[in-house]
Structure formats: C-alpha cells, structure tokens
Write an enzyme that holds these catalytic residues in place. Structure first.
Site, mmCIF file in Angstrom:
data_model
loop_
_atom_site.group_PDB
_atom_site.id
_atom_site.type_symbol
_atom_site.label_atom_id
_atom_site.label_comp_id
_atom_site.label_asym_id
_atom_site.label_seq_id
_atom_site.Cartn_x
_atom_site.Cartn_y
_atom_site.Cartn_z
ATOM 1 N N HIS A 145 56.329 71.868 19.523
ATOM 2 C CA HIS A 145 57.646 72.032 20.150
ATOM 3 C C HIS A 145 57.605 73.084 21.259
ATOM 4 O O HIS A 145 56.802 74.015 21.218
ATOM 5 C CB HIS A 145 58.686 72.455 19.109
ATOM 6 C CG HIS A 145 58.848 71.471 17.999
ATOM 7 N ND1 HIS A 145 58.118 71.562 16.827
ATOM 8 C CD2 HIS A 145 59.627 70.366 17.888
ATOM 9 C CE1 HIS A 145 58.462 70.544 16.036
ATOM 10 N NE2 HIS A 145 59.366 69.808 16.644
ATOM 11 N N ASP A 204 51.865 71.664 14.193
ATOM 12 C CA ASP A 204 52.637 70.425 14.027
ATOM 13 C C ASP A 204 52.253 69.403 15.099
ATOM 14 O O ASP A 204 52.890 68.376 15.252
ATOM 15 C CB ASP A 204 54.140 70.673 14.003
ATOM 16 C CG ASP A 204 54.624 71.767 14.935
ATOM 17 O OD1 ASP A 204 55.833 72.063 14.899
ATOM 18 O OD2 ASP A 204 53.815 72.327 15.707
ATOM 19 N N HIS A 225 61.222 79.726 18.670
ATOM 20 C CA HIS A 225 62.487 79.160 19.160
ATOM 21 C C HIS A 225 63.579 80.224 19.315
ATOM 22 O O HIS A 225 64.626 79.937 19.898
ATOM 23 C CB HIS A 225 63.004 78.078 18.214
ATOM 24 C CG HIS A 225 62.168 76.838 18.214
ATOM 25 N ND1 HIS A 225 61.878 76.103 19.339
ATOM 26 C CD2 HIS A 225 61.521 76.216 17.199
ATOM 27 C CE1 HIS A 225 61.115 75.079 19.035
ATOM 28 N NE2 HIS A 225 60.878 75.115 17.750
ATOM 29 N N ASP A 239 52.198 75.115 19.779
ATOM 30 C CA ASP A 239 53.018 74.397 18.802
ATOM 31 C C ASP A 239 53.488 73.069 19.421
ATOM 32 O O ASP A 239 53.641 72.974 20.644
ATOM 33 C CB ASP A 239 54.239 75.277 18.447
ATOM 34 C CG ASP A 239 55.095 74.691 17.341
ATOM 35 O OD1 ASP A 239 54.974 75.158 16.198
ATOM 36 O OD2 ASP A 239 55.874 73.752 17.637
HETATM 37 N N1 LIG Z 1 65.013 68.903 13.590
HETATM 38 C C1 LIG Z 1 64.686 70.302 13.767
HETATM 39 C C2 LIG Z 1 63.293 70.479 14.223
HETATM 40 C C3 LIG Z 1 62.934 71.951 14.300
HETATM 41 C C4 LIG Z 1 61.502 72.134 14.786
HETATM 42 C C5 LIG Z 1 60.918 73.416 14.319
HETATM 43 C C6 LIG Z 1 59.499 73.643 14.798
HETATM 44 O O1 LIG Z 1 58.528 73.203 14.253
HETATM 45 N N2 LIG Z 1 59.329 74.352 15.862
HETATM 46 O O2 LIG Z 1 58.096 74.678 16.315
HETATM 47 MG MG LIG Z 2 54.596 74.450 22.299
HETATM 48 ZN ZN LIG Z 3 56.988 73.152 16.022
#
Ligand SMILES: NCCCCCC(=O)NO
Ligand SMILES: [Mg+2]
Ligand SMILES: [Zn+2]
Length: 343
Positions: A197, A284, A159, A195
């Site tokens: 996200h 995740d 991120h 991932d």
């Molecule tokens: N409410 C905040 C969520 C942050 C996600 C972090 C994550 O796992 N990124 O891959």
């Molecule tokens: Mg991803």
């Molecule tokens: Zn994530």
C-alpha cells in the site's frame, strides 16, 4: 542484524475491523508479530532487544499535540459514552464541511481518522507508544553505528498522517524514525516504502520538505487503499518538489516488474546520497496476501533485501503490513537475510 521487539504489541487486541459491510476479525493481529519474532530467532538473525522508553518528544516531532492528546484519551472517552463496541469512526468532515475538532467522541474519531477499518480499543494507546519506542530504539542502534537494524513494530505506522489514523496505523514509526535521524544530525534521510500500500502518511508528513525523500511502490490507489493519495503525479510541493516518488502497479504485478520499480527507487536514492535509509517494510506484496494483489513469492524477498543491501547505507527497517501469517515470518526474514548477504 539486531531486532527490537516489545511484547506490549499484544495490548493491541482489536476484535473488529469493518470490511465488506461486516465486522471481521482484524487482519492486523498479534500473531503477525509473534510469527516474525519466531522466524527471527529460528534463523538466528541476531540479538533481540527490548525497546527503551523515549516518551512523546520524538513522536511530537511528527504528530500534532492535539492528535496525540486525542489518541491517549479516545478509548476512555468512548466507553464514558457507554458505547457497546470498539471505537470506530462512522462520520468524517466531507467536502464543504467544517474541518474543526468537535467535542463529541464520534466527531473527534472522524476528525482524526480517514477510514473505518481501524478500531481503537482498550490497550491501543499502550501498544502504539511501545511501537514507536521499538522504532526509536532500532533507529538509535543505526545512528550509533550498527549498519542496519529491524524494528519489529506493531501496530504499523506508514498510513498515519501528522494528525490522522487509519489503515491499522496510529503513530508513523518510519516518519518518527526519519525525523529522529534528522534531529541527531543526519542531513538527508530517505524513506523507501515497499509495503503493498502507498505510504500516504509518510508522504504527507514530509511532502513539502527537501531533507527527507519519500518513495513508495504500491498497488494503484485507483483500485486499492488508501484510494485518495499515492498517484504518480504527486512529486512533492514547494521546497519538497522532486522529493516524493510514487511508483504505481496494477493487479497481478510479478516480482520482475516490481523489481524494475525498486531499481528506479534505488537509483534515485543512490543519486541523492542520503545519510540514512528507512525501509517501511510491508510484505503484503506476497502472492497469497489476503488483501493485496501483487504476486511476489517468498524467494523474491531475498532478492529484494539483496538490492536494498547494495545501497550500502545505514538502514532501519520498520515493520509495516503483511497478512498471510503463515508466510509472514519467512518473507520478512528473507528480506533481512538477503540484505545482510549483500553487505
Ligand atoms: N481495507 C483496509 C486496508 C488497510 C490496509 C492496511 C495496510 O496493509 N497498509 O499497509
Ligand atoms: Mg508502499
Ligand atoms: Zn500494506
């Protein structure tokens, strides 16, 4: 497959994460890395090596000097102001405001971050530097002939933008590694983010470039973090047009659907024939992950790894997210075992 690991990840011991309007114990906790390490050893994946120290040179190939300087002094500046809690942003340069760096630590925290879930604490800087060294050490193993290596990074990185932290990330380990491959002679490098996200940081760092292709499969940003990047119409800009691919999925997505996306990503990568592949490995996507909404099961990670192995590319895995600590070791090592079985 060799693993690179540093106990310095334990310097990252944040005790607060802003979530649902309260300060909770962070999901991104030390036991994640220790559990993965335990499983690596239990499954005899391969040698576990400490990182070499690379300093900030390779980091500054991706992150700005002012951002790195800020991160290094942020905790000291925070406590110098007598703040009672951990350093958490509470203000950001919103629409129509000035995007300049204020003197005050609260203003700088807001300027250099995009979320309030990620606190900075006393040992964060040490852990962040060690995590980048872990990635660079594993990257060097691959650049010097290993067919693959696992960088057991903590904190994660995907991120982090060139000058933004958030989503538990500070230095973008995957991007730093991709740039290191380029600096060591690789002409084309692909970064595939599996991932849950969106890898917003990785996308933004390479968005205008045609030498590093960025692909991410992730939960719909309309519904989940990072909320403001990661949509399918983001395909790159300028020279980078066509070198970014986002594959977005809804709540409840099972592995069968997710695997179709992986197939699309792998086809894009295979057609481009990169010299190296970086996998931003978050798990995740797991059905019981506490903050996500895909439905992958532990056995699916073997198949994920197998498909990645079939690309037959020099491959670096950088550890990203995954918060079901009971399952994280099995799921991560399943990817790596599946990968090796396909080679
Ligand atoms: N409410 C905040 C969520 C942050 C996600 C972090 C994550 O796992 N990124 O891959
Ligand atoms: Mg991803
Ligand atoms: Zn994530």
């Amino acid at each position: 497959m060799k693993t690179v690991f540093s106990p310095l990840h334990n310097r990252r011991t944040a005790t607060t994460e802003l979530d649902g309007g309260i300060l909770i114990a962070p999901h991104e906790k030390p036991s994640r890395a220790e559990t993965i390490l335990g499983r690596v050893k239990q499954e005899q994946l391969g040698e576990v090596l400490p990182p070499r120290e690379y300093g900030l040179g390779p980091v500054l190939r991706v992150h700005t000097q002012d951002y790195v300087d800020f991160l290094r002094v942020s905790w000291a500046d925070w406590i110098a102001e007598g703040k009672p809690g951990e350093a958490i942003s509470a203000v950001w340069p919103g629409r129509g405001m000035r995007h300049r760096v204020p003197k005050d630590i609260d203003g700088r925290l807001g300027y250099y971050s995009f979320g309030a879930e990620t606190s900075i604490t006393e040992g964060t800087w040490d852990a962040v530097c060690a995590s980048a060294d872990v990635a660079l050490t594993a990257q060097a193993l691959v650049a010097n002939g290993e067919s693959a290596a696992f960088a057991l990074c903590r904190p994660p990185g995907h991120h982090a933008h060139a000058d933004l932290f958030g989503g538990y990330c500070f230095f973008n380990n995957a991007a730093i590694s991709a740039q290191a491959f380029r600096d060591q002679g690789a002409k084309r490098v692909a970064v595939l983010d599996v991932d849950f996200h969106h890898g917003n940081g990785t996308q933004s760092i390479f968005y205008q470039r045609d030498d590093v292709m960025t692909i991410s499969l992730h939960g719909d940003p309309d519904l989940v973090f990072p909320h403001f990047l990661g949509f399918e119409d983001e395909t790159g800009e300028g020279p980078g047009e066509g070198f970014n691919l986002n594959l977005v999925y809804p709540p409840g997505t099972p592995f069968s659907v997710w695997l179709d996306g992986l197939e699309t990503a792998c086809a894009r990568i295979a057609a481009w024939q990169p010299d190296a592949l970086v996998i931003a490995l978050g798990v995740d996507t797991f059905e019981d992950d506490p903050i996500s909404f895909f439905k992958l099961r532990s056995a699916d990670y073997l198949l994920m790894g197998e498909r990645l192995g079939k690309l037959n590319l020099p491959t670096l895995f950088t550890m990203e997210g995954g918060y079901d600590v009971d399952a994280i070791g099995v799921n991560v090592v399943n990817v790596l075992k599946g990968f090796e079985q396909a080679r």
